[in-house]
Design an enzyme around this catalytic site. Sequence first.
Site, short mmCIF file in Angstrom:
data_model
loop_
_atom_site.label_atom_id
_atom_site.label_comp_id
_atom_site.label_asym_id
_atom_site.label_seq_id
_atom_site.Cartn_x
_atom_site.Cartn_y
_atom_site.Cartn_z
N ASN A 1 0.82 -1.22 0.00
CA ASN A 1 0.00 0.00 0.00
C ASN A 1 0.85 1.27 0.00
O ASN A 1 0.44 2.29 -0.55
CB ASN A 1 -0.99 -0.02 1.17
CG ASN A 1 -2.21 -0.86 0.85
OD1 ASN A 1 -2.41 -1.24 -0.30
ND2 ASN A 1 -3.02 -1.17 1.85
N ASN A 33 -5.60 1.86 4.70
CA ASN A 33 -4.98 1.24 5.89
C ASN A 33 -3.65 0.55 5.57
O ASN A 33 -3.46 0.13 4.43
CB ASN A 33 -5.96 0.21 6.47
CG ASN A 33 -6.96 0.88 7.40
OD1 ASN A 33 -6.58 1.70 8.23
ND2 ASN A 33 -8.21 0.53 7.24
N ARG A 47 -18.42 4.65 15.82
CA ARG A 47 -18.77 3.27 16.26
C ARG A 47 -19.03 3.25 17.76
O ARG A 47 -20.02 2.66 18.22
CB ARG A 47 -17.63 2.31 15.90
CG ARG A 47 -17.58 2.04 14.41
CD ARG A 47 -16.49 1.03 14.04
NE ARG A 47 -16.62 0.69 12.63
CZ ARG A 47 -15.60 0.43 11.83
NH1 ARG A 47 -14.36 0.46 12.28
NH2 ARG A 47 -15.81 0.12 10.56
N HIS A 104 -5.21 4.09 14.63
CA HIS A 104 -6.45 3.49 14.13
C HIS A 104 -6.23 1.99 13.98
O HIS A 104 -6.09 1.46 12.89
CB HIS A 104 -6.79 4.16 12.78
CG HIS A 104 -8.04 3.64 12.13
ND1 HIS A 104 -9.25 3.58 12.76
CD2 HIS A 104 -8.24 3.16 10.89
CE1 HIS A 104 -10.15 3.09 11.92
NE2 HIS A 104 -9.56 2.82 10.79
N1 APR Z 1 -4.09 4.02 -8.05
C1 APR Z 1 -5.43 4.20 -8.03
N2 APR Z 1 -6.29 3.27 -7.57
C2 APR Z 1 -5.78 2.13 -7.10
C3 APR Z 1 -4.38 1.88 -7.06
C4 APR Z 1 -3.53 2.89 -7.57
N3 APR Z 1 -2.20 2.75 -7.59
N4 APR Z 1 -4.20 0.65 -6.52
C5 APR Z 1 -5.41 0.17 -6.20
N5 APR Z 1 -6.37 1.05 -6.55
C6 APR Z 1 -7.82 0.94 -6.42
C7 APR Z 1 -8.35 -0.43 -6.77
O1 APR Z 1 -8.44 -0.60 -8.19
C8 APR Z 1 -9.73 -0.42 -6.09
O2 APR Z 1 -10.74 0.03 -6.94
O3 APR Z 1 -8.21 1.10 -5.06
C9 APR Z 1 -9.54 0.57 -4.93
C10 APR Z 1 -9.68 -0.04 -3.55
O4 APR Z 1 -11.01 -0.39 -3.41
P1 APR Z 1 -11.52 -1.66 -2.56
O5 APR Z 1 -10.64 -2.83 -2.82
O6 APR Z 1 -13.00 -1.77 -2.76
O7 APR Z 1 -11.22 -1.23 -1.06
P2 APR Z 1 -12.17 -0.37 -0.09
O8 APR Z 1 -13.09 -1.26 0.64
O9 APR Z 1 -12.70 0.79 -0.82
O10 APR Z 1 -11.09 0.13 0.99
C11 APR Z 1 -10.09 1.05 0.60
O11 APR Z 1 -9.91 2.06 2.76
O12 APR Z 1 -10.90 1.63 4.80
C12 APR Z 1 -9.77 1.44 4.01
O13 APR Z 1 -8.88 -0.69 4.75
C13 APR Z 1 -9.50 -0.03 3.68
O14 APR Z 1 -7.28 0.33 2.85
C14 APR Z 1 -8.62 0.10 2.48
C15 APR Z 1 -9.18 1.35 1.78
#
Ligand code: APR
Length: 309
Positions: free
Chosen positions: A95, A120, A151, A175
């Site tokens: 990440n 996160n 929460r 967090h």
């Molecule tokens: N640039 C842009 N978008 C990206 C990249 C990047 N380099 N890498 C990943 N993504 C996008 C993915 O394509 C995906 O659409 O990030 C999005 C993440 O979405 P989800 O997998 O649905 O995750 P989500 O539930 O939205 O959570 C996102 O927030 O609360 C925190 O722990 C959670 O770290 C997580 C974040």
Amino acid sequence: MNAKITIIGAGNVGATTAELIARDGLADVVLFDIHDGIAKGKALDITEACPLWNSSSRVIGTSSFEDTAESDIIVITAGFPRKPGMSRDDLLNANAVVIKSVMEGSVQYSPDSIIIVVTNPMDVMAYAALRVSGFSRERIIGMGGVLDSARFRTFIAQEAGVSVADVEALVLGGHGDQMVPLPRFTTIKGIPIPELLDLETIERLIERTRTGGAEIVGLLKTGSAFYAPAASSVQMVRSILFDEKRILPCSVFLQGEYGLNGVFAGVPVVLGIQGIEKIVELSLSHEEMSMFNRSAAAVKSMIASLNIS
Ligand code: APR
């Protein structure tokens, strides 16, 4: 001209944040994702809902950073979920690579923006964002405490049988599992909860708050919470955009406050048009302070295993 807010990551949290901003017509929204179709498809769907909401927000989806140019606020939700076999450090560094790339784009195209970090492990990703951007600490703000406090408020209101509107709660620290809910600063209509609920009940609600994210993952199985995380991000967006100067628990880079240095941790701050306008220093009891220190130490040890160049 409307304000411009970019949401990086069009997944569950990002798309829901975009939806809430557009529904209330707070700003124009750019939904950015590496998957161009997902960003464009969700943006178009939200656009087509705007007439029903009487909203004049313009929403676009994109995978080109140029489209995000001159954003006032950028909310970062992009990242990978933890996969089987992945260690905590693997996730952290995967990440961090995402944060690095999206921060480079953000700095280039929106050098005056305020950044809200949601990805996160949030406190560590906020640190990475600060390092990569070179922005002042007032403009890099982590979203965690607002969600954890929401929460805690929910569980207290349910237990006491009162409206959530009458419950104020304060959750500080990192967090994560070691977050620090503070009953002394948590009130029902101004009355601290230790005067209204017994210790055992409070301990049970604190534990449920600490594991609140995991409780939802356990139910969903294939994802993590997104409605409350998105709503928490939007509360922060509102306070900045409209210079509301709300006092909200947010993760900030501490430089001596609470006796800590060089670490992000959740503390009460005044959020306004300049970003973090003031850090509110509470005088914590010995026990509260040692919980806060433990929580910040956990963030510090993750920062130590961060590999960003
Ligand atoms: N640039 C842009 N978008 C990206 C990249 C990047 N380099 N890498 C990943 N993504 C996008 C993915 O394509 C995906 O659409 O990030 C999005 C993440 O979405 P989800 O997998 O649905 O995750 P989500 O539930 O939205 O959570 C996102 O927030 O609360 C925190 O722990 C959670 O770290 C997580 C974040």
